[in-house]
Design a protein around this motif. Sequence first.
Motif, PDB file in Angstrom:
ATOM      1  N   LEU A   1       8.347  39.775  16.540  1.00 46.42           N
ATOM      2  CA  LEU A   1       7.272  38.154  15.774  1.00 46.42           C
ATOM      3  C   LEU A   1       8.147  37.246  16.564  1.00 46.42           C
ATOM      4  N   LEU A   2       9.410  37.221  16.342  1.00 46.23           N
ATOM      5  CA  LEU A   2      10.479  35.933  16.553  1.00 46.23           C
ATOM      6  C   LEU A   2       9.965  35.903  18.069  1.00 46.23           C
ATOM      7  N   ILE A   3       9.343  36.518  19.102  1.00 42.03           N
ATOM      8  CA  ILE A   3       9.595  36.162  20.648  1.00 42.03           C
ATOM      9  C   ILE A   3       7.539  35.762  20.816  1.00 42.03           C
ATOM     10  N   LEU A   4       6.965  35.977  20.004  1.00 37.96           N
ATOM     11  CA  LEU A   4       5.320  35.478  20.650  1.00 37.96           C
ATOM     12  C   LEU A   4       5.535  34.467  21.192  1.00 37.96           C
ATOM     13  N   PRO A   5       5.899  33.084  20.157  1.00 38.08           N
ATOM     14  CA  PRO A   5       6.264  31.629  20.231  1.00 38.08           C
ATOM     15  C   PRO A   5       6.065  31.319  22.147  1.00 38.08           C
ATOM     16  N   LEU A   6       6.909  32.208  22.195  1.00 41.72           N
ATOM     17  CA  LEU A   6       7.597  32.053  23.741  1.00 41.72           C
ATOM     18  C   LEU A   6       7.006  32.613  24.628  1.00 41.72           C
ATOM     19  N   MET A   7       6.259  33.995  24.167  1.00 39.14           N
ATOM     20  CA  MET A   7       5.198  34.649  24.986  1.00 39.14           C
ATOM     21  C   MET A   7       3.582  33.278  25.785  1.00 39.14           C
ATOM     22  N   GLU A   8       3.271  32.775  24.429  1.00 37.51           N
ATOM     23  CA  GLU A   8       2.525  32.578  24.404  1.00 37.51           C
ATOM     24  C   GLU A   8       2.836  30.754  25.320  1.00 37.51           C
ATOM     25  N   SER A   9       4.017  30.734  25.610  1.00 40.99           N
ATOM     26  CA  SER A   9       4.313  29.268  26.606  1.00 40.99           C
ATOM     27  C   SER A   9       4.628  29.809  27.791  1.00 40.99           C
ATOM     28  N   VAL A  10       4.974  30.866  28.025  1.00 45.83           N
ATOM     29  CA  VAL A  10       5.310  31.162  29.275  1.00 45.83           C
ATOM     30  C   VAL A  10       3.752  31.989  30.057  1.00 45.83           C
ATOM     31  N   GLY A  11       2.393  31.819  29.114  1.00 41.53           N
ATOM     32  CA  GLY A  11       1.725  31.612  29.591  1.00 41.53           C
ATOM     33  C   GLY A  11       1.223  30.416  30.240  1.00 41.53           C
ATOM     34  N   ASP A  12       1.651  29.644  29.591  1.00 43.77           N
ATOM     35  CA  ASP A  12       0.931  27.885  29.568  1.00 43.77           C
ATOM     36  C   ASP A  12       1.516  27.637  30.736  1.00 43.77           C
ATOM     37  N   ALA A  13       3.668  27.875  30.752  1.00 46.16           N
ATOM     38  CA  ALA A  13       3.962  27.374  32.211  1.00 46.16           C
ATOM     39  C   ALA A  13       2.957  27.664  32.827  1.00 46.16           C
ATOM     40  N   ALA A  14       2.940  29.317  33.508  1.00 49.38           N
ATOM     41  CA  ALA A  14       1.993  29.612  34.987  1.00 49.38           C
ATOM     42  C   ALA A  14       1.184  28.773  35.026  1.00 49.38           C
ATOM     43  N   ALA A  15       0.083  28.341  34.214  1.00 51.67           N
ATOM     44  CA  ALA A  15      -0.440  27.478  34.366  1.00 51.67           C
ATOM     45  C   ALA A  15      -0.361  26.400  34.735  1.00 51.67           C
ATOM     46  N   ASP A  16       0.690  25.892  34.334  1.00 53.23           N
ATOM     47  CA  ASP A  16       0.435  24.667  34.252  1.00 53.23           C
ATOM     48  C   ASP A  16       1.558  24.096  35.900  1.00 53.23           C
ATOM     49  N   GLY A  17       2.340  25.779  36.732  1.00 54.83           N
ATOM     50  CA  GLY A  17       2.327  25.510  37.617  1.00 54.83           C
ATOM     51  C   GLY A  17       3.967  24.908  37.273  1.00 54.83           C
ATOM     52  N   LEU A  18       4.796  25.154  36.704  1.00 56.66           N
ATOM     53  CA  LEU A  18       5.995  25.625  36.055  1.00 56.66           C
ATOM     54  C   LEU A  18       7.114  25.977  36.795  1.00 56.66           C
ATOM     55  N   ALA A  19       8.171  25.718  37.343  1.00 55.40           N
ATOM     56  CA  ALA A  19       9.310  26.104  37.548  1.00 55.40           C
ATOM     57  C   ALA A  19       9.624  27.401  36.136  1.00 55.40           C
ATOM     58  N   THR A  20      10.869  28.493  37.030  1.00 53.91           N
ATOM     59  CA  THR A  20      11.259  28.744  35.402  1.00 53.91           C
ATOM     60  C   THR A  20      12.395  27.907  34.935  1.00 53.91           C
ATOM     61  N   ILE A  21      13.210  27.556  35.718  1.00 53.81           N
ATOM     62  CA  ILE A  21      13.833  26.691  35.163  1.00 53.81           C
ATOM     63  C   ILE A  21      13.488  25.036  34.534  1.00 53.81           C
ATOM     64  N   GLU A  22      12.186  25.084  35.109  1.00 52.82           N
ATOM     65  CA  GLU A  22      11.705  23.483  33.807  1.00 52.82           C
ATOM     66  C   GLU A  22      11.118  24.513  32.851  1.00 52.82           C
ATOM     67  N   TRP A  23      10.870  25.856  33.169  1.00 47.64           N
ATOM     68  CA  TRP A  23       9.979  26.001  31.572  1.00 47.64           C
ATOM     69  C   TRP A  23      11.234  26.712  30.237  1.00 47.64           C
ATOM     70  N   LEU A  24      12.799  26.936  31.045  1.00 47.46           N
ATOM     71  CA  LEU A  24      13.663  26.753  30.488  1.00 47.46           C
ATOM     72  C   LEU A  24      14.507  26.088  29.552  1.00 47.46           C
ATOM     73  N   ASN A  25      14.070  24.668  30.415  1.00 52.94           N
ATOM     74  CA  ASN A  25      14.178  23.192  30.099  1.00 52.94           C
ATOM     75  C   ASN A  25      13.404  23.113  29.151  1.00 52.94           C
ATOM     76  N   GLU A  26      11.884  23.325  28.927  1.00 52.24           N
ATOM     77  CA  GLU A  26      10.846  23.137  28.172  1.00 52.24           C
ATOM     78  C   GLU A  26      11.781  23.447  26.904  1.00 52.24           C
ATOM     79  N   ASN A  27      12.039  25.206  26.602  1.00 47.64           N
ATOM     80  CA  ASN A  27      11.735  26.150  25.673  1.00 47.64           C
ATOM     81  C   ASN A  27      13.563  25.697  25.054  1.00 47.64           C
ATOM     82  N   ALA A  28      13.639  25.029  25.483  1.00 47.16           N
ATOM     83  CA  ALA A  28      15.466  25.759  24.791  1.00 47.16           C
ATOM     84  C   ALA A  28      15.665  25.608  23.562  1.00 47.16           C
ATOM     85  N   GLY A  29      14.753  24.971  23.218  1.00 42.49           N
ATOM     86  CA  GLY A  29      14.850  24.537  21.150  1.00 42.49           C
ATOM     87  C   GLY A  29      14.532  25.785  20.837  1.00 42.49           C
ATOM     88  N   GLN A  30      13.131  26.346  21.323  1.00 41.77           N
ATOM     89  CA  GLN A  30      12.772  27.862  20.953  1.00 41.77           C
ATOM     90  C   GLN A  30      13.493  28.589  20.706  1.00 41.77           C
TER      91      GLN A  30
END
Length: 202
Positions: A26-55
């Motif tokens: 269950l710990l990973i679920l919020p990150l899984m959801e953020s991957v879908g949001d990042a894809a919808a927003d057209g973010l690159a992998t490094i941008e997703w990593l930066n945005e979700n560093a805290g998570q």
Amino acid sequence: MPGDQTLPAERLKAFADAVVAIAMTLLILPLMESVGDAAADGLATIEWLNENAGQLFSFALSFLLIANFWLTHHRLFAGIHRVTAGLLWLTIAWMFTIVWLPIATALLGQLEEDAGQKVLYIGTLAMTSLVMLLIRLYVLRHPALHDIPRPRLRSGLVADVVMLALFLLALAVAVLFPAVGYWAMFLLLLVAPLHRLLVRQE
């Protein structure tokens, strides 16, 4: 399970293992959801990593902590062969704290840091340690349930007390000194040396 009746411990061990595995997943679920949001927003992998560093940090930290709690539980229950109603309910209480940790972790990774968040997260870890301590005390007082040597149980009790004390100290430091924040969790690195020191003095 009335009175002093006991049951084989195997089903409880399997149940606890399953609950821990689900909580870790269950710990990973919020990150899984953020991957879908990042894809919808057209973010690159490094941008997703930066945005979700805290998570990502809170996920890794909680994953390691739950793994450590499970190892402690697994090592103790390896020598337990029968369970009473008391031990059963203590284990269920321990599982409750484990299942709650993904919620506290999600708050840690997604909300702005505040005192309430620290109390909820570090307090949950302290509660898990407290219940583990109570379980070990119960086992120590019911030798018919296990074949664990008494010195090993006493050593484990010392480790439980040290860990609980350091979680509470980390919580106090994190709340009283906001600039330190969750870095206070590094106090847990003192568990092993303090345990060795205290056991040597017994």
